[in-house]
Design an enzyme around this catalytic site. Structure first.
Site, PDB file in Angstrom:
ATOM      1  N   ASN A   1     108.516  53.970 -33.063  1.00 24.61           N
ATOM      2  CA  ASN A   1     110.012  54.087 -33.144  1.00 24.61           C
ATOM      3  C   ASN A   1     110.470  53.561 -34.763  1.00 24.61           C
ATOM      4  OD1 ASN A   1     110.085  55.525 -30.732  1.00 24.61           O
ATOM      5  ND2 ASN A   1     110.658  53.408 -29.867  1.00 24.61           N
TER       6      ASN A   1
ATOM      7  N   HIS B   1     102.656  48.833 -23.993  1.00 23.11           N
ATOM      8  CA  HIS B   1     103.160  48.928 -22.662  1.00 23.11           C
ATOM      9  C   HIS B   1     103.019  47.526 -21.959  1.00 23.11           C
ATOM     10  CE1 HIS B   1     104.407  53.549 -22.118  1.00 23.11           C
ATOM     11  NE2 HIS B   1     104.819  52.839 -23.168  1.00 23.11           N
TER      12      HIS B   1
ATOM     13  N   TYR C   1      98.545  54.903 -28.225  1.00 20.83           N
ATOM     14  CA  TYR C   1      99.647  54.298 -29.141  1.00 20.83           C
ATOM     15  C   TYR C   1      98.879  53.790 -30.444  1.00 20.83           C
ATOM     16  CZ  TYR C   1     102.503  55.117 -25.043  1.00 20.83           C
ATOM     17  OH  TYR C   1     103.289  55.481 -24.108  1.00 20.83           O
TER      18      TYR C   1
ATOM     19  N   ARG D   1      97.044  56.295 -20.092  1.00 21.50           N
ATOM     20  CA  ARG D   1      97.289  57.241 -19.009  1.00 21.50           C
ATOM     21  C   ARG D   1      96.790  58.450 -19.311  1.00 21.50           C
ATOM     22  NH1 ARG D   1     102.233  56.330 -21.245  1.00 21.50           N
ATOM     23  NH2 ARG D   1     103.413  58.253 -21.760  1.00 21.50           N
TER      24      ARG D   1
ATOM     25  N   GLU E   1      98.091  51.990 -16.279  1.00 24.03           N
ATOM     26  CA  GLU E   1      99.395  52.506 -15.886  1.00 24.03           C
ATOM     27  C   GLU E   1      99.374  53.990 -15.285  1.00 24.03           C
ATOM     28  OE1 GLU E   1     101.966  52.211 -19.343  1.00 24.03           O
ATOM     29  OE2 GLU E   1     101.156  53.868 -20.308  1.00 24.03           O
TER      30      GLU E   1
ATOM     31  N   GLU F   1      85.082  61.100  -8.598  1.00 25.99           N
ATOM     32  CA  GLU F   1      85.603  60.233  -7.511  1.00 25.99           C
ATOM     33  C   GLU F   1      86.119  58.815  -8.082  1.00 25.99           C
ATOM     34  OE1 GLU F   1      82.419  59.267  -4.684  1.00 25.99           O
ATOM     35  OE2 GLU F   1      83.961  58.358  -3.348  1.00 25.99           O
TER      36      GLU F   1
ATOM     37  N   ASP G   1      84.919  51.815  -0.952  1.00 25.67           N
ATOM     38  CA  ASP G   1      84.482  53.243  -1.096  1.00 25.67           C
ATOM     39  C   ASP G   1      85.439  53.849   0.013  1.00 25.67           C
ATOM     40  OD1 ASP G   1      83.780  55.780  -1.240  1.00 25.67           O
ATOM     41  OD2 ASP G   1      81.348  55.248  -0.743  1.00 25.67           O
TER      42      ASP G   1
HETATM   43 CA    CA Z   1      85.298  57.150  -2.334  1.00 22.78          CA
END
Ligand code: CA
Length: 709
Positions: free
Chosen positions: A177, A226, A235, A289, A378, A412, A423
């Site tokens: 910014n 963040h 970023y 993310r 995040e 997974e 698990d």
């Molecule tokens: Ca699993």
């Protein structure tokens, strides 16, 4: 004679003054010319023509577009901004010689009436970003293009718009910014030839190129945003691109980025960011993310062959002396050269980011962990919905680079490579938005920039484990101890979950077999898949599946496609069972080995000297390196060497079999002031005792070194 000399000197003086004056003015011209080139390169000519053809009929006499609601104040996709984007395109088309709208008087009339209408209406959004950044940037770009190309334009309108551009508080803003606001200040400075404004704009634009213990570039050359959250790409990439853009504009003028800051920026690009890329693809740990966005790991987008004004193109412009290095990276990313091309061995532990980079010509093996000092990961804006366990010791193991490319929708998510977790039957969604801090302080690494060890005292979701990694040339040794949980699920440590590529071979009880779709083993010696060998020094309950997995991008990112995706995945994990009590694991990863070599190479140089919840230690006899994690004050002793410490810490000893061993020590907790250490060895024939004063403040957690003489 004398008179003649005076005359000559006077003449030279006059020339100098004239030159300086001209030169002084030229500074702004040079910068404007570079911005002009930059803006013209942003959009392809045919796209420009086709969008103008579509939008032109909607432009009304009064300068408004019939399809835009100018009174809208909504936060994102704010309609009035479209008005400026269209005027920006019109202006580009008007000044680009190759465009069919070049120099068309009615186009210029449209631009002028459009800008007049904007000024009169003065649309405003409820999102500060639109008002303080998006609008002044768009206006500034239009004005720069008109000004630089000497377009006859009403001075009063220009001055009014320049005044309107004075938005945003550059001093109070941070990161991207700040750079954005400084950039539109710089546009104004160019047009008004205001040296003071230019100096302020650049001081602020380049301000983020300095070390901070808050968000931004860290003292260890990682990038956190963040909160203290790992964002070396994401970023960090925005930071690089923004800074190189401005640096390339002012390069070669009196306003140029200082040599010191340019060095910092280049160092971050070359030694942090580029090292997280293997071949064409980046480590999945570095994108924040964004890991939940398709194609994000493909870094072709940063090369010159992909787009104009690319990150690497701008970096070259700002620092032509790095052309060679950057071209080598581009050749790897563009797959003109192999992923190993010009890769030098290196090892970096980022003590501010809890992240380790281990690079060899044949592979990359990077580890992400977390502590109370850093933020786990995040979920936000409906992205990364399942990445809850990402920082729990995830290992990015790359050879070709493509091992994990776009695999995320079918992963997974409690079996991310490297992590220890419960698990679950179903993947667990994130419940806390925008990240939470990790637990515990004993996370860190010891490193001499070539070799090292890393540790993560893991405690999350009611599962604990002492996880450590020992990095050498040919292999990485992964140890776990003190694995405990009262949870009702099986506790598992995943060794890998990558695209299935070719066959999977298993060697157990002195028998070689091929793993078809599924296998469970109690005494594996080694497993081989996709040119990577995995050795198991201890007996272990090992599970392998080579099966089709299904998912969609929408499953991990609500903004993305719901289209079903499937693919075959190689997945291998230890099952520690339900309610494990001080369970352990050990495996050695040997990337870059053929099936034939697996039969011969028994990893005999690796000696695991300890793997308990108080002590983990590995010795590489071929390299003469010993690496130790002391979770408590204690002693490590074998036939060659004895190490004693009076505090928990990590120690690496090199040249064990000489009279002058080299010692490296780090404090993962980053809290200790000093450590007493004593080393004695068979060859030294004496005990070397020292009180080490540890690095402090922003360097607490970094490695200190000495040689015994
Ligand atoms: Ca699993």
């Amino acid at each position: 004679m004398r008179k003649a000399i005076i005359k000559i000197f006077t003449l030279i003086g006059v020339f100098m003054i004239a030159f300086c004056k001209l030169y002084g003015q030229d500074e702004f011209q040079i910068i404007q010319s570079k911005i002009d080139d930059h803006l013209k390169a942003e959009v392809k000519n045919d796209l420009l023509t086709s969008s103008i053809a579509a939008d032109w009929p909607r432009l009304q006499k009064e300068g408004s577009y019939a399809d835009i609601n100018y009174s809208s104040t909504i936060e994102t996709a704010w309609p009035p901004l479209l008005h400026l984007k269209r005027l920006n395109y019109l202006t580009l088309a008007y000044v680009i010689k190759e465009n069919k709208y070049f120099n068309q008087q009615e186009v210029l009339a449209g631009i002028i009436s459009g800008l007049r209408y904007w000024y009169a209406q003065n649309p405003s959004s409820s999102n500060w970003f639109q008002n303080d950044i998006a609008v002044p940037t768009a206006l500034g770009e239009i004005l720069i293009l008109l000004n630089h190309n000497k377009i006859n334009f009403p001075v009063f309108l220009q001055d009014s718009l320049l005044q309107r551009m004075q938005q945003g508080n550059v001093y109070k803003s941070i990161g991207a910014n700040k750079v954005d606001i400084a950039t539109h200040m710089l546009y104004r400075a160019c047009i008004t030839k205001d040296k003071t404004l230019m100096a302020t704009a650049l001081e602020q634009a380049f301000y983020p190129i300095s070390f901070t213990s808050k968000q931004g570039l860290q003292y260890d050359y990682s990038y956190l945003q963040h909160g203290p959250q790992l964002q070396i790409a994401s970023y960090g990439e925005v930071f690089l691109k923004g800074e190189y853009k401005v640096a390339s504009w002012v390069q070669g003028t009196i306003f140029a980025l200082s040599a010191d800051k340019l060095k910092i920026l280049n160092n971050y690009l070359i030694n942090s960011y580029l090292k997280t890329i293997r071949g064409r693809y980046i480590d999945f740990n570095t994108e924040g993310r964004g890991i939940s966005r398709n194609d994000i790991l493909d870094k072709k987008s940063i090369t010159e062959s992909s787009v104009n004004n690319s990150l690497l193109g701008l970096a070259k412009k700002a620092s032509p002396e790095n052309t060679g290095l950057i071209n080598e990276a581009q050749d790897r990313i563009n797959q003109i050269k192999a992923p190993s091309y010009k890769i030098l061995p290196s090892h970096t532990h980022f003590w501010k980011a809890d992240y380790t980079l281990h690079t060899r010509p044949t592979y990359s093996f990077n580890v992400r962990s977390v502590s109370k000092r850093t933020v786990r990961a995040e979920v936000g804006n409906n992205e990364n919905l399942l990445g809850k366990f990402l920082p729990d010791g995830s290992t990015n193991i790359q050879r070709s680079g493509a091992e994990y490319f776009n695999i995320m929708p079918i992963w997974e998510w409690d079996k991310i490579p490297g992590i220890t977790s419960r698990d679950y039957q179903e993947d667990q969604p994130f419940t806390i938005e925008w990240g939470e801090r990790g637990v515990g302080y004993f996370t860190g690494g010891v490193s001499d920039s070539l070799y090292g060890a890393s540790v993560y005292d893991f405690n999350y979701n009611e599962v604990t484990a002492k996880k450590a990694w020992f990095f050498f040339d040919k292999q990485v040794v992964c140890l776990g101890a003190g694995i405990n949980s009262f949870a009702t699920q099986n506790i598992v440590t995943t060794i890998n979950q990558s695209w299935l590529k070719g066959k999977v071979l298993a060697y157990a009880d002195e028998k070689l077999s091929r793993v078809k779709s599924k296998k469970s083993m109690n005494n594996p010696s080694w497993i081989w898949h996709d040119s990577i060998g995995y050795y198991f020094p201890d007996s272990a309950q090992l599970q392998i599946t080579n099966q089709k997995q299904k998912g969609s991008w929408a499953k991990i990112n609500a903004n993305r496609s719901k289209e079903a995706i499937e693919g075959k995945v190689f997945k291998m994990w230890f099952n520690h069972g339900v309610d494990p009590a001080d369970a352990t694991y050990a495996y050695i990863v040997r990337p870059g080995i053929s099936q034939q070599e697996m039969q011969i190479d028994k990893q005999q140089e690796i000696k695991i000297l300890a793997n308990s919840k108080t002590l983990q230690a590995v010795k590489n006899e071929a390299l003469n390196i010993l690496q130790v994690v002391f979770y408590e004050a204690g002693v490590l002793s074998d036939e060659d060497i004895t190490i004693k410490v009076d505090q928990p810490c990590m120690v690496m000893v090199k040249n064990i079999d000489t009279k002058n061993p080299e010692i490296h020590l780090a404090d993962p907790t980053q809290k200790l002031k000093e450590v007493n250490i004593s080393i004695s060895s068979k060859i030294m024939k004496r005990e070397d005792k020292r009180l080490l004063v540890l690095p402090k403040d922003n360097f607490a957690g970094s490695t200190m070194s000495y040689i015994i003489n």
